[in-house]
Design an enzyme around this catalytic site. Structure first.
Site, PDB file in Angstrom:
ATOM      1  N   GLY A  66      43.512  39.554  44.424  1.00 14.66           N
ATOM      2  CA  GLY A  66      43.643  38.127  44.125  1.00 14.66           C
ATOM      3  C   GLY A  66      44.316  38.080  42.576  1.00 14.66           C
TER       4      GLY A  66
ATOM      5  N   GLN B 119      46.495  34.302  34.997  1.00 11.48           N
ATOM      6  CA  GLN B 119      46.392  35.561  34.508  1.00 11.48           C
ATOM      7  C   GLN B 119      47.975  35.784  34.274  1.00 11.48           C
ATOM      8  OE1 GLN B 119      44.174  36.819  38.299  1.00 11.48           O
ATOM      9  NE2 GLN B 119      43.867  38.539  36.681  1.00 11.48           N
TER      10      GLN B 119
ATOM     11  N   CYS C  74      39.146  43.224  37.922  1.00 10.51           N
ATOM     12  CA  CYS C  74      40.042  42.241  37.499  1.00 10.51           C
ATOM     13  C   CYS C  74      41.102  42.856  37.034  1.00 10.51           C
ATOM     14  CB  CYS C  74      39.197  41.047  36.576  1.00 10.51           C
ATOM     15  SG  CYS C  74      40.441  39.723  36.138  1.00 10.51           S
ATOM     16  N   LEU C  75      42.242  42.239  37.709  1.00 15.42           N
ATOM     17  CA  LEU C  75      43.635  42.914  36.879  1.00 15.42           C
ATOM     18  C   LEU C  75      44.032  42.704  35.365  1.00 15.42           C
ATOM     19  CD1 LEU C  75      46.126  42.145  39.987  1.00 15.42           C
ATOM     20  CD2 LEU C  75      45.031  44.221  39.413  1.00 15.42           C
TER      21      LEU C  75
ATOM     22  N   HIS D 230      35.950  34.170  42.313  1.00 15.73           N
ATOM     23  CA  HIS D 230      36.427  34.924  41.197  1.00 15.73           C
ATOM     24  C   HIS D 230      37.554  34.408  40.701  1.00 15.73           C
ATOM     25  CE1 HIS D 230      37.412  38.762  38.906  1.00 15.73           C
ATOM     26  NE2 HIS D 230      38.619  38.279  38.939  1.00 15.73           N
ATOM     27  N   GLU D 231      38.531  34.091  41.591  1.00 19.56           N
ATOM     28  CA  GLU D 231      39.943  33.515  41.114  1.00 19.56           C
ATOM     29  C   GLU D 231      39.729  32.077  40.660  1.00 19.56           C
ATOM     30  OE1 GLU D 231      41.933  35.453  40.621  1.00 19.56           O
ATOM     31  OE2 GLU D 231      41.186  37.264  41.806  1.00 19.56           O
TER      32      GLU D 231
ATOM     33  N   HIS E  48      38.751  32.035  37.116  1.00 19.11           N
ATOM     34  CA  HIS E  48      40.081  31.862  36.324  1.00 19.11           C
ATOM     35  C   HIS E  48      40.763  30.606  35.907  1.00 19.11           C
ATOM     36  CE1 HIS E  48      40.801  36.317  35.615  1.00 19.11           C
ATOM     37  NE2 HIS E  48      40.707  36.567  37.055  1.00 19.11           N
TER      38      HIS E  48
END
Ligand code: NI
Length: 168
Positions: free
Chosen positions: A45, A50, A91-92, A133-134, A137
């Site tokens: 995701g 991000q 997480c990226l 999670h997204e 963000h």
């Protein structure tokens, strides 16, 4: 086009995203680039936040074959399950860090698709976790903020050290 991914503790990760006004060519291009960036980084995701675009856009792919991208524009949770569970997350934007976060078991999310049409997605398991999670963000929240201040500071120091070493 691959987009650079912001790394924690970059303060830009804490900006609150604005709703997308129109799902136009510009948004299509953003989504195309975000999907390419997510696959390249081997993530499941990615939120626009991000990649330093502060608009409510999320791309997700939890499929085994990595060929079922889901695009959520202006997502809103319309239902959450009464039950929650602890989920191990990464997480990226926080590479190499994994820790437990409490999430709803299932959610219903209303969002626009790429054609600008509203649809409701009923999600459970990994997809439900990923959506939560997204969506965090987009509110400027990174998953490490659920952890204890002690853990968070340790992660912050580790990230800053890795970023210094990368810059050399
Ligand atoms: Ni993330």
């Amino acid at each position: 086009m691959l987009l650079p991914i912001l790394c924690y503790p970059d303060p830009k990760l804490h900006k609150v995203a604005k709703p997308v006004a129109t799902v136009d060519e510009r948004v299509h291009l953003l989504v195309t680039n975000m999907i390419e960036t997510m696959y390249d980084a081997k993530g499941i995701g990615l939120a626009a936040t991000q990649v330093d675009v502060h608009e409510r856009v999320i791309v997700i792919d939890v499929s085994e074959e990595r060929d079922e991208p889901l695009v959520l524009i202006n997502p809103e949770l319309v239902w959450t399950s009464p039950s929650t569970h602890l989920n191990e997350e990464g997480c990226l934007s926080v590479p190499g860090i994994y820790d437990g976060v409490e999430r709803f078991d299932a959610v219903h999310v209303r969002a626009l698709d790429l054609t600008g049409q509203p649809r409701t997605i009923e999600a459970d398991e990994l997809l439900a976790v990923c959506i939560q999670h997204e969506m965090d963000h987009l509110m400027g929240k990174v998953f490490v903020e659920y952890l204890s201040p002690l853990k968070r500071n340790r992660i912050k120091k580790k990230m800053l050290k890795a970023q210094r070493e990368d810059a050399q």
